[in-house]
Design an enzyme around this catalytic site. Structure first.
Site, short mmCIF file in Angstrom:
data_model
loop_
_atom_site.label_atom_id
_atom_site.label_comp_id
_atom_site.label_asym_id
_atom_site.label_seq_id
_atom_site.Cartn_x
_atom_site.Cartn_y
_atom_site.Cartn_z
N ASP A 44 0.86 -1.19 0.00
CA ASP A 44 0.00 0.00 0.00
C ASP A 44 0.89 1.24 0.00
O ASP A 44 2.13 1.12 -0.07
CB ASP A 44 -0.96 -0.01 1.21
CG ASP A 44 -2.32 0.56 0.82
OD1 ASP A 44 -2.37 1.72 0.37
OD2 ASP A 44 -3.34 -0.16 0.93
N HIS A 61 -2.87 3.15 -4.72
CA HIS A 61 -2.24 2.71 -3.47
C HIS A 61 -0.82 2.20 -3.72
O HIS A 61 -0.39 1.19 -3.16
CB HIS A 61 -3.09 1.62 -2.79
CG HIS A 61 -4.34 2.15 -2.16
ND1 HIS A 61 -4.32 2.98 -1.05
CD2 HIS A 61 -5.66 2.01 -2.48
CE1 HIS A 61 -5.57 3.30 -0.70
NE2 HIS A 61 -6.40 2.74 -1.56
N GLU A 97 -9.89 2.72 -4.99
CA GLU A 97 -9.46 4.09 -4.68
C GLU A 97 -8.28 4.54 -5.54
O GLU A 97 -7.24 4.93 -5.02
CB GLU A 97 -9.10 4.17 -3.18
CG GLU A 97 -10.30 3.84 -2.30
CD GLU A 97 -9.97 3.78 -0.81
OE1 GLU A 97 -10.84 4.13 0.00
OE2 GLU A 97 -8.84 3.36 -0.46
C1 ACM Z 1 -10.85 -0.53 0.78
O1 ACM Z 1 -11.32 -0.52 1.92
N1 ACM Z 1 -10.23 0.53 0.32
C2 ACM Z 1 -10.98 -1.66 -0.10
#
Ligand code: ACM
Ligand code: ZN
Length: 623
Positions: free
Chosen positions: A204, A274, A338
């Site tokens: 991440d 991410h 995201e």
């Molecule tokens: C998430 O909680 N961003 C998958």
């Protein structure tokens, strides 16, 4: 007689008493375990008595069953102190044995039958995994009681199988890193709950945690952040560098550990968003070229992999090749959540790629969303050449979903409904029920830090994975359910334990037990035994599901309030109204309380099952 002699004799008597007490101590197993088996049929006859003369036998020449036999022996030693030898099955040993087999005839390969009669406990799995689940049921039927001489098992036939094939938990090790020993403990907890998938969120913005030989800087640079924000993006930082990663040797060790427990590890490489940690190590993979910094705070970051750079695809293929080699799982999780599109909108390469691919925005999707689909599809096809399928967060639906992708529905269940109705497989993980980084109580002031939200035990339990919007012929696409532990605000192993225990118990029953057999009050009656086990293990677990709940109704006209106090298990409640701390000598609550003055009501519960809950303060105002 001298005092010294008297003392010695007294000690001797106490010693003999304790010794014989322990020699004779006997407990009775209860088959009402968590998750509740699908079918429990009591049988007539005398009970099986487990003692130190019992042995465990397993199919000859079957190393997996031998290992499982040893697990069972170890579990029983932990919960009773009794040590059972394990032996190969010779057919001669017919009495006082626990026999493990794996030829139960059942369409569900994870099914098992547990049959108990006077001479024999037989666990027969439809596979070795099924036998392992039966072993978990047997061990959970024994309340953890150190130093027992005998366990009485009343005759029974349990026929059991899981409702869903994907029964998992996710752990985010990117925001905070957890040692291999803890990962193994987490896997043990999954096994205890008959789960079979560990979703390992390995990368991440705040850290890249898996060694990739072809890109050594991912581990060297991408795993380290210079410092970490204090609290919830306060703008203040702790000034301490933080990081770490798992070597490939460690990963292999953990994969084997999970495999021994019939748990598949699904690794996640979150792409193309991410990715700040990777961009810090290889800035040429970003749209701007950097420089970048491994994130020091939480959130969603605009800098993502450049979708127009051919090197991005080469990078992803190389990384995923090593991941595919490390993890035998059929599924690889490729994230997809995201991923902001602002860089892509401004990047010449990304825009050129949109032209080259003749991607056009339509009423449903922007061109950049479709560009993400292009990456996802590329990765999916690449992984297919390695015999792997992809799972992605529900954002992967947005630019158009390819037929073989499995969707993890996290922003509610709508994504899951759309995908299942389209014929895609789905795993339900909605924030509303399965985000275990959310608080489990409304009394958050005294709680370990959580990200926010409110997901109490009962809410977890209440989930029905197959909503009405999914017709019967599409229900098969719901592969299962899992909970996620994101760790922005979970820096320690003890905190992680607290967030998952016992919500994981509620989850396991959603995953395993058919909807018509599930009942929250029955679950609550079965839970203390699990809590007792957690206590014996030294785990940090939450008892908030057992708190006093106060329900206030105010009569504004008359300026009065009525307060109803309840507990989920109807335990006796004691209270004070004078500000003092309640004890079991305080007023016993018997009926709703009426107030005509603003009052601070304090209540507590006393239980004899070891479950302790804090004093609850209720501020009663009359307006
Ligand atoms: C998430 O909680 N961003 C998958
Ligand atoms: Zn770009």
């Amino acid at each position: 007689m001298k005092l010294k002699n008297l003392t010695l004799i007294a000690l001797l008597i106490i010693g003999v008493f304790l010794f014989t007490g322990c020699e004779n101590k006997e407990i009775t197993a209860s088959y009402d375990v968590i998750p509740l088996p699908q079918q429990i049929v009591k049988q007539d006859g005398n009970p099986f008595i487990l003692s130190n003369s019992t042995s465990i036998v397993y199919d000859a020449n079957n190393e997996n069953m031998k290992r499982s036999a040893q697990f069972l022996s170890d579990y029983i030693t932990f919960s009773t102190g009794i040590k059972l030898p394990i032996k190969e099955n010779t057919d001669a040993n017919t009495s006082n044995t626990i026999v493990l087999k794996s030829n139960f005839d059942h369409e569900n390969l994870e099914a098992y039958q547990l049959s108990i009669s006077k001479d024999l406990i037989e666990i027969n799995g439809a596979s070795e995994a099924g036998a392992f689940h039966g072993i978990q049921t047997l061990r959970k039927s024994i309340d953890t009681t150190p130093q027992v001489a005998k366990v009485v098992f009343n005759p029974v036939t349990i026929t059991d199988y899981p409702r869903f094939e994907h029964r998992g938990m996710m752990l985010d090790v990117a925001r905070h890193m957890f040692p291999v020993e803890f990962i193994k403990q987490y896997i043990d907890l999954l096994a205890l709950h008959n789960m079979n998938r560990f979703h390992w969120h390995l990368t991440d913005d705040q850290g890249w945690r898996v060694e990739i030989k072809k890109y050594p800087e991912l581990a060297e640079k991408g795993s380290m952040r210079t410092e970490t924000v204090i609290g919830k993006n306060t703008g203040e930082y702790d000034g301490k560098s933080y990081g770490g990663y798992y070597t490939q040797e460690e990963i292999k060790d953990v994969v084997a550990y999970a495999n021994d427990r019939f748990i598949t590890i699904i690794p996640e490489i979150d792409l193309p968003g991410h990715m700040l940690a990777a961009l810090t190590a290889y800035p040429e993979l970003g749209c701007t070229g950097g420089p970048y910094q491994v994130a020091r705070e939480w959130g969603i970051f605009d800098d993502v992999l450049c979708a127009g750079n051919e090197q991005t695809l080469v990078f992803l293929e190389n990384v995923l090749t090593e991941i595919a080699d490390l993890f035998p799982s059929e599924y690889i999780h490729i994230g997809g959540d995201e991923c902001p599109k602002v860089r892509w909108q401004e990047c010449e390469k990304c825009q050129a790629k949109i032209e080259e691919l003749n991607i056009k925005a339509d009423s449903k999707h922007t061109a950049e969303q479709k560009l993400q689909s292009y990456i996802t599809t590329h990765v999916e096809k690449f992984l297919a050449t390695k015999g792997k399928k992809i799972i992605g967060w529900d954002e992967i639906i947005e630019g158009g979903l390819s037929a073989n992708a499995t969707v993890m529905s996290w922003r509610g269940i709508d994504g899951g409904i759309i995908a299942a109705n389209q014929g895609n497989d789905v795993i339900m993980v909605p924030t509303s029920h399965f985000y275990f980084d959310y608080y489990q109580t409304k009394y958050t002031d005294t709680e370990p830090f959580g990200i926010g939200g409110y997901v109490p035990l009962e809410k977890v339990y209440s989930f029905n994975p197959i909503p009405d919007e999914i017709p019967a012929d599409k229900a098969k696409h719901i592969l299962g359910v899992q909970a996620n532990l994101w760790t922005e605000y979970v820096p320690t192993t003890s905190h992680a334990e607290y967030m998952v225990l016992p919500r994981m118990d509620a989850l396991s029953e959603v995953q395993w037990t058919n909807q018509d057999k599930r009942d929250y009050s029955s679950f609550i009656e079965r839970l203390p035994r699990m809590m007792n086990y957690y206590k014996a293990k030294g785990f940090n677990y939450s008892t908030r599901g057992f708190d006093v709940i106060s329900d206030i109704s105010i009569d504004k006209e008359n300026g009065t309030a009525t307060v109803k106090l309840t507990t989920v298990d109807n335990a006796p409640i004691y209270y004070t109204t004078d500000g003092s701390t309640p004890t079991s000598n305080s007023n016993l609550y018997t009926e709703p309380l009426k107030f005509d003055q603003p009052t601070l009501l304090k209540s507590m519960v006393e239980r004899n099952n070891g479950i302790e809950t804090p004093v609850i303060e209720t501020n009663i105002e009359l307006k």
